[in-house]
Structures are given as structure tokens and as C-alpha cells.
Design an enzyme around this catalytic site. Structure first.
Site, PDB file in Angstrom:
ATOM      1  N   HIS A   1     -44.265 -31.368  66.271  1.00 27.78           N
ATOM      2  CA  HIS A   1     -43.117 -31.493  65.358  1.00 27.78           C
ATOM      3  C   HIS A   1     -42.523 -30.141  64.926  1.00 27.78           C
ATOM      4  CE1 HIS A   1     -45.458 -30.100  61.869  1.00 27.78           C
ATOM      5  NE2 HIS A   1     -46.473 -30.648  62.523  1.00 27.78           N
TER       6      HIS A   1
ATOM      7  N   HIS B   1     -38.871 -21.291  79.599  1.00 28.25           N
ATOM      8  CA  HIS B   1     -39.647 -22.131  80.518  1.00 28.25           C
ATOM      9  C   HIS B   1     -41.030 -22.366  79.908  1.00 28.25           C
ATOM     10  CE1 HIS B   1     -41.202 -22.885  84.916  1.00 28.25           C
ATOM     11  NE2 HIS B   1     -41.529 -23.845  84.092  1.00 28.25           N
TER      12      HIS B   1
HETATM   13  C1  LIG Z   1     -49.373 -12.943  83.329  1.00 29.17           C
HETATM   14  C2  LIG Z   1     -48.687 -12.918  84.684  1.00 29.17           C
HETATM   15  C3  LIG Z   1     -47.179 -13.153  84.506  1.00 29.17           C
HETATM   16  C4  LIG Z   1     -48.939 -11.510  85.241  1.00 29.17           C
HETATM   17  O1  LIG Z   1     -48.429 -11.425  86.524  1.00 29.17           O
HETATM   18  P1  LIG Z   1     -48.446  -9.980  87.284  1.00 29.17           P
HETATM   19  O2  LIG Z   1     -47.621  -9.018  86.503  1.00 29.17           O
HETATM   20  O3  LIG Z   1     -48.115 -10.237  88.702  1.00 29.17           O
HETATM   21  O4  LIG Z   1     -49.954  -9.519  87.056  1.00 29.17           O
HETATM   22  P2  LIG Z   1     -51.122  -9.226  88.104  1.00 29.17           P
HETATM   23  O5  LIG Z   1     -51.455 -10.482  88.889  1.00 29.17           O
HETATM   24  O6  LIG Z   1     -50.795  -7.985  88.862  1.00 29.17           O
HETATM   25  O7  LIG Z   1     -52.346  -8.943  87.126  1.00 29.17           O
HETATM   26  C5  LIG Z   1     -52.352  -7.808  86.268  1.00 29.17           C
HETATM   27  C6  LIG Z   1     -53.627  -7.860  85.435  1.00 29.17           C
HETATM   28  O8  LIG Z   1     -53.547  -8.933  84.488  1.00 29.17           O
HETATM   29  C7  LIG Z   1     -54.621  -9.877  84.705  1.00 29.17           C
HETATM   30  N1  LIG Z   1     -54.065 -11.213  84.523  1.00 29.17           N
HETATM   31  C8  LIG Z   1     -53.021 -11.757  85.209  1.00 29.17           C
HETATM   32  N2  LIG Z   1     -52.746 -12.986  84.756  1.00 29.17           N
HETATM   33  C9  LIG Z   1     -53.650 -13.215  83.767  1.00 29.17           C
HETATM   34  C10 LIG Z   1     -53.861 -14.330  82.935  1.00 29.17           C
HETATM   35  N3  LIG Z   1     -53.079 -15.421  83.017  1.00 29.17           N
HETATM   36  N4  LIG Z   1     -54.857 -14.251  82.021  1.00 29.17           N
HETATM   37  C11 LIG Z   1     -55.638 -13.133  81.924  1.00 29.17           C
HETATM   38  N5  LIG Z   1     -55.466 -12.050  82.695  1.00 29.17           N
HETATM   39  C12 LIG Z   1     -54.480 -12.098  83.608  1.00 29.17           C
HETATM   40  C13 LIG Z   1     -55.090  -9.627  86.144  1.00 29.17           C
HETATM   41  O9  LIG Z   1     -56.428 -10.023  86.316  1.00 29.17           O
HETATM   42  C14 LIG Z   1     -54.878  -8.140  86.272  1.00 29.17           C
HETATM   43  O10 LIG Z   1     -55.938  -7.500  85.605  1.00 29.17           O
HETATM   44  P3  LIG Z   1     -56.509  -6.076  86.117  1.00 29.17           P
HETATM   45  O11 LIG Z   1     -55.369  -5.089  85.957  1.00 29.17           O
HETATM   46  O12 LIG Z   1     -57.673  -5.799  85.206  1.00 29.17           O
HETATM   47  O13 LIG Z   1     -56.900  -6.279  87.557  1.00 29.17           O
HETATM   48  C15 LIG Z   1     -49.236 -14.005  85.665  1.00 29.17           C
HETATM   49  O14 LIG Z   1     -50.545 -13.675  86.123  1.00 29.17           O
HETATM   50  C16 LIG Z   1     -49.292 -15.406  85.055  1.00 29.17           C
HETATM   51  O15 LIG Z   1     -50.270 -15.809  84.415  1.00 29.17           O
HETATM   52  N6  LIG Z   1     -48.164 -16.135  85.246  1.00 29.17           N
HETATM   53  C17 LIG Z   1     -48.037 -17.514  84.815  1.00 29.17           C
HETATM   54  C18 LIG Z   1     -47.717 -18.346  86.037  1.00 29.17           C
HETATM   55  C19 LIG Z   1     -47.564 -19.808  85.718  1.00 29.17           C
HETATM   56  O16 LIG Z   1     -48.198 -20.385  84.850  1.00 29.17           O
HETATM   57  N7  LIG Z   1     -46.686 -20.418  86.478  1.00 29.17           N
HETATM   58  C20 LIG Z   1     -46.384 -21.825  86.337  1.00 29.17           C
HETATM   59  C21 LIG Z   1     -45.123 -22.117  87.126  1.00 29.17           C
HETATM   60  S1  LIG Z   1     -44.603 -23.764  86.881  1.00 29.17           S
END
Ligand SMILES: CC(C)(COP(=O)(O)OP(=O)(O)OC[C@H]1O[C@@H](n2cnc3c(N)ncnc32)[C@H](O)[C@@H]1OP(=O)(O)O)[C@@H](O)C(=O)NCCC(=O)NCCS
Length: 208
Positions: free
Chosen positions: A133, A142
Site C-alpha cells: 500500500h 523497472h
Molecule cells: C548489480 C548489477 C547491475 C551489476 O552488474 P555489473 O555492473 O555488470 O557487475 P559485475 O557482474 O561486473 O559485478 C561487479 C561486482 O559486483 C558483484 N555483484 C554483482 N551483482 C551482485 C548482486 N546482485 N549482489 C551482490 N553482489 C553482486 C559481483 O560479484 C562483482 O564483485 P567483485 O568485484 O568482488 O568480483 C547486476 O549484477 C544485477 O544484479 N542486475 C540485476 C539483473 C536482474 O535482476 N535482471 C532482471 C531482468 S528482468
């Protein structure tokens, strides 16, 4: 037919939008995407007919932006401002009669939107998200699958909450912030940052 709907974007989210539109009684009749290699392909039986970038600024009719990226959705909506943007609510979602939803937004299957929630324009409330709510959601946000957003908090324009993000009551997420999948928001998140983890802490500036 006057219930024809143009679908802008030919990725995976286009399938979700096409299916929801059909269930809402609309007729998705053409898909547009800037990837020329998709021309002529069928997305759930709907042909890709051209590029979004080639649609004239004064194009009329009804359309839906089927692209997850929040900044791209804003660019398209601002340029093609003469189009009519319907709201899509999948019949397997629950939306309170007192919730308000802006044009061009979609509430996907299994989502729950509780009383007095305000949802802006061109927002995606993805599958199985729970919005309690009085929550306020800005334009182009998104909310990814499975998020749990507690009452009376807010997410500002263009933010992206990765799948299964949780938000405790009364917190604020700034505009264009990104929450990593599985994040738990227990304090305010500043605009424009990427935050991950439990509890969610800043991990960097957003990538384009
Ligand atoms: C957070 C996010 C945007 C980062 O993406 P990115 O910039 O490409 O990051 P990377 O994959 O290079 O990871 C960078 C660091 O963050 C960490 N990390 C990435 N996503 C994380 C998450 N969700 N939770 C915790 N740590 C995370 C990685 O392990 C990495 O750590 P390190 O530097 O110690 O190795 C992405 O991982 C994410 O969670 N996106 C959400 C996607 C989603 O839910 N999509 C649904 C579509 S419908």
C-alpha cells in the site's frame, strides 16, 4: 482494426508484452526494433516490420515499449510523443481499484499492487512482484521479477530494482539508481548509484 498495437522492441520482453496485450483484448500487429537482422522475423507470430529509429516523430496510433532498459524507454517515449500508450495489466495480476497506473506501464502475471499505490508512466512491474500500500513508483522504473516492496516507500524515476530486491517501509530509492538482484534496501539509496547486497550498499556508478 482500431485495437492494433505496435510493439517497440523485439527482445524477450516483447513476448511478455505481446501475450499480455492479447489477453487484454488488443491486437499486436507489428514489432519494430533497431536491429536490422531481425527484420521479417516473427515474435509470437507478430512480424518485425522495421526500425524504431525510422518511425516518424509524429507517428500516431497505439504502441507499447517492450524494452527493459529504463533510459532507452525514456528516449523512445519522449521522441514518439504523439503515440497513444495503453496500460497493460495481465489478467493473472491483482491491482487494487484504488491504485493509479500511468500510460505505457505494464503489470505482469502474478504481480500484486495494493491500495493507493501510484505507478508512473512506462513502468514495468515484472512477474510476481509485490507492491504494498501507498508505494510510489516514478516514470520509467523497472521493478524486476519477484521484488517485495513494503508500504509507503518510494522509487524515483528510471530506477531499476533487480530481481528479488526487497525494500522495507518508508525508504526512498533515488532516480536512475540500480539495485542488484537480491538486494535488501534498509536505508535510503542515493540517485544514480549501483547498490548490492544485504543490506544494500553502494558498489559503484551505473553503467550505460
Ligand atoms: C548489480 C548489477 C547491475 C551489476 O552488474 P555489473 O555492473 O555488470 O557487475 P559485475 O557482474 O561486473 O559485478 C561487479 C561486482 O559486483 C558483484 N555483484 C554483482 N551483482 C551482485 C548482486 N546482485 N549482489 C551482490 N553482489 C553482486 C559481483 O560479484 C562483482 O564483485 P567483485 O568485484 O568482488 O568480483 C547486476 O549484477 C544485477 O544484479 N542486475 C540485476 C539483473 C536482474 O535482476 N535482471 C532482471 C531482468 S528482468
Amino acid at each position: 482494426m482500431n485495437n492494433e498495437l505496435l510493439i517497440l522492441g523485439a527482445g524477450g520482453h516483447a513476448k511478455v508484452v505481446i501475450e499480455a496485450a492479447r489477453l487484454c483484448g488488443l491486437n499486436p500487429c507489428a514489432v519494430y526494433d533497431d536491429d536490422a537482422s531481425l527484420l521479417g522475423k516473427l515474435i509470437l507470430g507478430v512480424p518485425v516490420k522495421g526500425k524504431i529509429i525510422d518511425l516518424p516523430d509524429d507517428r500516431s496510433g497505439s504502441a507499447f515499449i517492450a524494452i527493459g532498459n529504463t533510459k532507452i524507454r525514456r528516449l523512445i517515449a519522449q521522441r514518439l510523443s504523439k503515440l497513444n500508450w495503453p496500460v497493460l495489466v495481465h489478467p493473472a495480476a491483482y491491482v487494487s481499484p484504488s491504485a493509479r497506473i500511468g500510460k505505457g506501464s505494464i503489470v505482469c502475471a502474478g504481480a500484486v499492487v495494493q491500495p493507493d499505490v501510484e505507478i508512473g508512466e512506462h513502468v514495468i512491474i515484472n512477474i510476481g512482484a509485490n507492491i504494498d500500500h501507498d508505494f510510489v513508483i516514478g516514470d520509467f522504473v523497472h521493478i524486476c521479477p519477484g521484488c517485495n516492496l513494503a508500504g509507503a516507500a518510494r522509487v524515483d524515476e528510471g530506477a531499476m530494482l533487480g530481481s528479488r530486491t526487497s525494500v522495507v517501509p518508508l525508504k526512498q530509492i533515488g532516480s536512475w539508481a540500480t539495485l542488484g538482484s537480491g538486494a535488501a534496501v534498509v536505508s535510503d539509496i542515493p540517485a544514480g548509484v549501483v547498490a548490492v547486497g544485504v543490506p544494500a550498499t553502494k558498489s559503484g556508478e551505473p553503467r550505460e
